[in-house]
Scaffold this motif. Sequence first.
Motif, PDB file in Angstrom:
ATOM      1  N   VAL A   1       0.806  -1.220   0.000  1.00  0.00           N
ATOM      2  CA  VAL A   1       0.000   0.000   0.000  1.00  0.00           C
ATOM      3  C   VAL A   1       0.841   1.273   0.000  1.00  0.00           C
ATOM      4  CG1 VAL A   1      -1.911  -1.161   1.148  1.00  0.00           C
ATOM      5  CG2 VAL A   1      -0.179  -0.004   2.528  1.00  0.00           C
ATOM      6  N   ARG A   2       2.150   1.155  -0.182  1.00  0.00           N
ATOM      7  CA  ARG A   2       2.992   2.349  -0.203  1.00  0.00           C
ATOM      8  C   ARG A   2       2.787   3.141  -1.492  1.00  0.00           C
ATOM      9  NH1 ARG A   2       8.772  -0.158   0.589  1.00  0.00           N
ATOM     10  NH2 ARG A   2       7.829  -1.629  -0.890  1.00  0.00           N
ATOM     11  N   PRO A   3       3.175   4.424  -1.515  1.00  0.00           N
ATOM     12  CA  PRO A   3       3.131   5.191  -2.763  1.00  0.00           C
ATOM     13  C   PRO A   3       3.946   4.506  -3.849  1.00  0.00           C
ATOM     14  CG  PRO A   3       3.463   6.668  -0.904  1.00  0.00           C
ATOM     15  CD  PRO A   3       3.564   5.261  -0.363  1.00  0.00           C
ATOM     16  N   GLN A   4       3.561   4.738  -5.092  1.00  0.00           N
ATOM     17  CA  GLN A   4       4.165   4.017  -6.204  1.00  0.00           C
ATOM     18  C   GLN A   4       5.668   4.231  -6.308  1.00  0.00           C
ATOM     19  OE1 GLN A   4       5.517   4.821  -9.414  1.00  0.00           O
ATOM     20  NE2 GLN A   4       5.547   2.659 -10.028  1.00  0.00           N
ATOM     21  N   ASP A   5       6.151   5.453  -6.008  1.00  0.00           N
ATOM     22  CA  ASP A   5       7.581   5.701  -6.118  1.00  0.00           C
ATOM     23  C   ASP A   5       8.380   4.917  -5.078  1.00  0.00           C
ATOM     24  OD1 ASP A   5       6.431   7.222  -4.107  1.00  0.00           O
ATOM     25  OD2 ASP A   5       7.934   8.814  -4.240  1.00  0.00           O
ATOM     26  N   GLN A   6       7.809   4.761  -3.869  1.00  0.00           N
ATOM     27  CA  GLN A   6       8.487   3.967  -2.850  1.00  0.00           C
ATOM     28  C   GLN A   6       8.463   2.483  -3.202  1.00  0.00           C
ATOM     29  OE1 GLN A   6       7.252   4.755   1.165  1.00  0.00           O
ATOM     30  NE2 GLN A   6       7.112   6.963   0.832  1.00  0.00           N
ATOM     31  N   PHE A   7       7.346   2.017  -3.732  1.00  0.00           N
ATOM     32  CA  PHE A   7       7.239   0.610  -4.128  1.00  0.00           C
ATOM     33  C   PHE A   7       8.261   0.284  -5.211  1.00  0.00           C
ATOM     34  CE2 PHE A   7       5.456  -2.556  -7.085  1.00  0.00           C
ATOM     35  CZ  PHE A   7       5.273  -3.628  -6.227  1.00  0.00           C
TER      36      PHE A   7
END
Length: 219
Positions: free
Chosen positions: A137-143
């Motif tokens: 569920v993290r933001p896409q950039d962190q994922f």
Amino acid sequence: MTDHYKPDGYDELVEVTNQEAFDMCKRLNQEESLIAGPSSGMQVVGALRLMADEPGNIGVIIFCDDIFKYTTSVTKHCPDVFPKPNGPQFANAELNALASVLEAAKDGADSLNLDALQELKPVIEDGGANVPLIIDVRPQDQFSSKLRALKAVNITMATLLGQEDGESEVVQVFDLPGAVQKKKAPEVKNAKRPLESVNDAFKAALGTVPALDTNILLV
């Protein structure tokens, strides 16, 4: 390591601790007036270790961050620059409430402790019908840029909650690098119901809505 790390592209690696990185970060800011962050400090420490101190040697370091993104981390790792204030300290009510929620959920029926996750590891690695659907569920950039669970699918928490997703729009506050703040989000009219938001998020990411008996692990 993430997919962005290509070991074949490096001749040598050197280990730098967090404290060494922040100490050099402080020196860069105080002695050279370079508003570099801890990642830049880490690069300088590594370069000084690898390069021989000999006449004629020239090193090039690219500073990829600035100090304004790391205010919380800097106050922690550089206490001599940011000493704790004197006088009574008042706890943040929101943080206390969040801590209570996390404590209550830590050993709940729907929470997995370390032992349970260790038992789940071979199941995920082997595959099969018992493998849970892992939703990161993290933001896409962190994922995309950080470590992630094997076979995880990225559906951000904002998407699951029916909120505006994507990069936060920011506005410049002062004429200084990094001096920005989030732009106030517009009011949402005719908001979706929670179940509708979750189903739409699954359809967008998976192409379908999982069956009701599907095991889902949120990380």
